[in-house]
Design an enzyme around this catalytic site. Structure first.
Site, PDB file in Angstrom:
ATOM      1  N   HIS A  37      63.759  10.944 -28.640  1.00  0.00           N
ATOM      2  CA  HIS A  37      64.881  11.766 -28.161  1.00  0.00           C
ATOM      3  C   HIS A  37      64.399  13.182 -27.822  1.00  0.00           C
ATOM      4  O   HIS A  37      64.840  13.777 -26.834  1.00  0.00           O
ATOM      5  CB  HIS A  37      65.961  11.908 -29.241  1.00  0.00           C
ATOM      6  CG  HIS A  37      66.621  10.616 -29.632  1.00  0.00           C
ATOM      7  ND1 HIS A  37      66.567  10.123 -30.914  1.00  0.00           N
ATOM      8  CD2 HIS A  37      67.359   9.747 -28.915  1.00  0.00           C
ATOM      9  CE1 HIS A  37      67.256   8.990 -30.974  1.00  0.00           C
ATOM     10  NE2 HIS A  37      67.746   8.738 -29.775  1.00  0.00           N
ATOM     11  N   GLY A 148      65.410   6.951 -22.266  1.00  0.00           N
ATOM     12  CA  GLY A 148      64.074   6.455 -22.600  1.00  0.00           C
ATOM     13  C   GLY A 148      63.842   5.059 -22.035  1.00  0.00           C
ATOM     14  O   GLY A 148      64.771   4.259 -21.943  1.00  0.00           O
ATOM     15  N   ASP A 151      64.437   1.329 -23.954  1.00  0.00           N
ATOM     16  CA  ASP A 151      65.601   0.499 -23.608  1.00  0.00           C
ATOM     17  C   ASP A 151      65.528   0.215 -22.107  1.00  0.00           C
ATOM     18  O   ASP A 151      66.327   0.724 -21.316  1.00  0.00           O
ATOM     19  CB  ASP A 151      66.885   1.239 -23.987  1.00  0.00           C
ATOM     20  CG  ASP A 151      67.004   1.422 -25.486  1.00  0.00           C
ATOM     21  OD1 ASP A 151      67.169   0.424 -26.182  1.00  0.00           O
ATOM     22  OD2 ASP A 151      66.875   2.570 -25.956  1.00  0.00           O
TER      23      ASP A 151
END
Ligand code: PAF
Length: 284
Positions: A37, A148, A151
């Protein structure tokens, strides 16, 4: 840095920022921030005049019996990390405001892209993702949104949704961030016991073995998958949901590996479900 929970106030603020000519970079998350993140937030900070982070554990993307209730949450820690990265606004809405009583509108990306892989294992998952991401886009009004590539199918689904629904948002896909030993960063890694953590290394190792084989010239997808499966099944507690080699654009299975071939896998380690992926020869 400000924290806003009220949807109307957040939308009003973001519209005003746009009108003032500010470029909004947006990182939607379910919180429990990790280095993956943070890489999105750093890139968002670089790209936007205003950096918005949303933290919302979205119930509609969890199926029956999945980990919605136990999904890790630590808002205080997330707040500290967000401040360090230079987030301007955290949007932290309440579930009952995002999905008030009587809520009944959903956005569903249909077709093969969402029917396979995660879509096959987690029915309704992408409907929940597309619904919440479209709602967040309407509230935050971002110029750019960062996701990201861990996924991989989620990113492809959101890109499809953007095209199909003409959202004026640029989607930025960012590389997978890994622990030093190769495990892909995930909020769910916190569930793993020491032994499960060790066994989980087989995910990245099987991807690496597959990529090595492909780069040495093996183009038969079945042969490459055999080697990957051998590595995964060497660990006693891994239960494989899928290991596939797909075309990166359509997510259809491929027989012959080429520059657009990506290997994707989902594996349960004890009660924790992990996903990972890697291009075999080419790059993004
Ligand atoms: O990737 C995630 O964390 C979630 O699926 C997202 C995109 C924030 C939607 O809830």
């Amino acid at each position: 840095m400000e924290i806003l929970s009220d949807i109307t106030e957040m939308q009003r603020r973001c519209l005003a920022l746009r009108e003032a000519g500010k470029r909004i970079a947006f990182v939607p998350t379910m919180g429990y921030l990790h280095a993956g993140h943070l890489s999105l937030l750093h890139e968002g900070r670089r790209r936007g005049d205003v950096l918005v982070l949303s933290i919302f554990v979205n119930p509609t993307q969890f199926g029956e019996g999945e980990d919605l209730d136990s999904y890790p949450r630590d808002f205080e820690r997330d707040e500290v990390l967000a401040r360090e990265v230079g987030v301007d606004l955290i949007f932290y809405p309440h579930v009952e405001d995002i999905y008030p009583p009587g809520y009944c509108s959903y956005l569903s990306v249909e077709g093969d892209l969402t029917a396979t892989l995660e879509g096959a294992c987690r029915p309704g998952h992408f409907r929940g993702v597309a619904t919440v991401v479209s709602k967040l886009f309407n509230i935050v009004q971002p110029h750019q949104a960062l996701f990201g590539r861990k996924d991989f199918q989620q990113l492809a689904t959101i890109e499809q949704m953007i095209r199909d629904f003409n959202f004026p948002v640029e989607i930025v896909g960012m590389p997978i961030v890994r622990e030093p030993d190769g495990l892909a960063m995930s909020s769910r890694n916190v569930y793993l016991s020491d032994d499960e953590r060790r066994q989980s290394l087989a995910l990245n190792q099987s991807l690496t073995l597959a990529a090595e084989l492909a780069r040495e010239g093996e183009s038969n997808a079945h042969k490459i998958l055999e080697v990957a499966l051998k590595r995964l099944t060497a660990e006693p507690d891994l239960v494989i949901d899928y290991v596939k080699i797909c075309n990166a654009d359509t997510l259809e299975d491929v027989e012959t590996v080429d520059q657009r071939s990506v290997m994707l896998l989902a594996v349960k380690v004890g009660t924790t479900r992990l996903i990972d992926n890697s291009f075999l020869i080419g790059q993004i």
